[in-house]
Scaffold this active site. Structure first.
Site, PDB file in Angstrom:
ATOM      1  N   SER A  86      95.982  52.298  35.453  1.00 13.39           N
ATOM      2  CA  SER A  86      96.495  52.507  34.124  1.00 13.39           C
ATOM      3  C   SER A  86      96.006  53.647  33.600  1.00 13.39           C
ATOM      4  O   SER A  86      94.918  54.123  33.690  1.00 13.39           O
ATOM      5  CB  SER A  86      96.122  51.091  33.085  1.00 13.39           C
ATOM      6  OG  SER A  86      96.386  51.383  31.846  1.00 13.39           O
TER       7      SER A  86
ATOM      8  N   TYR B 258      89.317  46.367  29.304  1.00 10.67           N
ATOM      9  CA  TYR B 258      90.324  46.582  30.265  1.00 10.67           C
ATOM     10  C   TYR B 258      90.081  48.015  31.068  1.00 10.67           C
ATOM     11  O   TYR B 258      90.605  48.451  32.057  1.00 10.67           O
ATOM     12  CB  TYR B 258      91.625  46.627  29.345  1.00 10.67           C
ATOM     13  CG  TYR B 258      92.918  47.135  30.283  1.00 10.67           C
ATOM     14  CD1 TYR B 258      93.428  45.922  31.207  1.00 10.67           C
ATOM     15  CD2 TYR B 258      93.570  48.281  30.070  1.00 10.67           C
ATOM     16  CE1 TYR B 258      94.618  46.220  32.031  1.00 10.67           C
ATOM     17  CE2 TYR B 258      94.788  48.608  30.757  1.00 10.67           C
ATOM     18  CZ  TYR B 258      95.235  47.442  31.860  1.00 10.67           C
ATOM     19  OH  TYR B 258      96.326  47.822  32.468  1.00 10.67           O
TER      20      TYR B 258
END
Length: 240
Positions: free
Chosen positions: A134, A147
């Site tokens: 990501s 995250y």
């Protein structure tokens, strides 16, 4: 790699980027398997795309074993797409179980799958692993710290795995997307696309990411692409 007839596994394949990737690769003639935790959605997607499906949780070693057993203990390509944002709040507000869950689904689960695929690919001296990271692995935003840690860890793990598998003729790519036309994007409202259809239309479509994955796989076998970053032009990352 000639994709026709190749055995490919896409985790988190029932929706979003995973579904787009599975769709493109199935149309290219590959024998595609998808996994997910929602049995109904998984089977509906499998029927729609004409691919195989195994309901599985990537954080559970026994589920990984079931998936590889279902594939006959053979695999040409592993695409680790399963992931989740977890609790999007500052670390001081995170519950222990949420922290552990976020790390497990975004990092530990991928490593479990890679370990099993690597054993098979090392023996056959061929194969490709693509780990979906990501843009959070590259930059920092409030409430995304856990995250971000998982995805940054995934990127560095991918680099290490590449060095281990390269001598065996196996390629590893870390693919890093950003804003996309996915449920994840809408649920987190990270781009504002859920309220702005014109903006949403300019984010990465799942099938577009699927085409990029196909192109990585079709790169001549003597070449490797360790890293790929893709983001929509509409997205302004400042500081870059």
């Amino acid at each position: 790699m000639e994709l026709k007839g190749k055995k490919i596994l896409v985790t988190g394949g029932s929706a979003g980027y995973g579904k787009g990737i599975a769709s493109v690769l199935a149309k290219a003639g590959a024998e595609v398997w998808i996994t997910g935790r929602n049995e109904q959605k998984l089977q509906e997607t499998a029927a729609e795309l004409s691919v195989h499906a195994v309901c599985a949780d990537v954080t559970k070693p026994a589920d990984w074993d079931r998936v590889f057993d279902a594939m006959g203990g053979d695999i040409d390509v592993l695409i680790n797409n399963a992931g989740a944002g977890g609790a999007l709040v500052p670390v001081s507000q995170q519950k222990d179980e949420d922290i552990i869950s976020t790390i497990n689904i975004n990092l530990t689960g991928t490593i479990l799958g890679c370990a099993r695929a690597a054993r098979i690919m090392e023996n056959r001296k061929s194969g490709t692993i693509i780990n979906i990271s990501s843009v959070c692995a590259l930059y920092a935003w409030p409430a995304w710290s856990v995250y971000t840690a998982a995805k940054a860890g995934l990127a560095k793990f991918s680099h290490g795995l590449y060095t281990e598998l390269r001598p065996h003729g196996v390629r590893v790519t870390c693919l890093t997307p950003s804003w996309g036309q996915t449920n994840f994007n809408n649920a987190a409202n990270i781009s504002g696309a859920s309220e702005n259809p014109e903006l949403a239309a300019q984010c990465t479509k799942p099938e577009e990411l699927g085409v990029l994955v196909r192109e990585v796989l079709e790169t001549p076998d003597h070449l490797a692409i360790p890293d790929v970053v893709i983001q929509p032009v509409i997205q302004d990352i400042c500081p870059m």
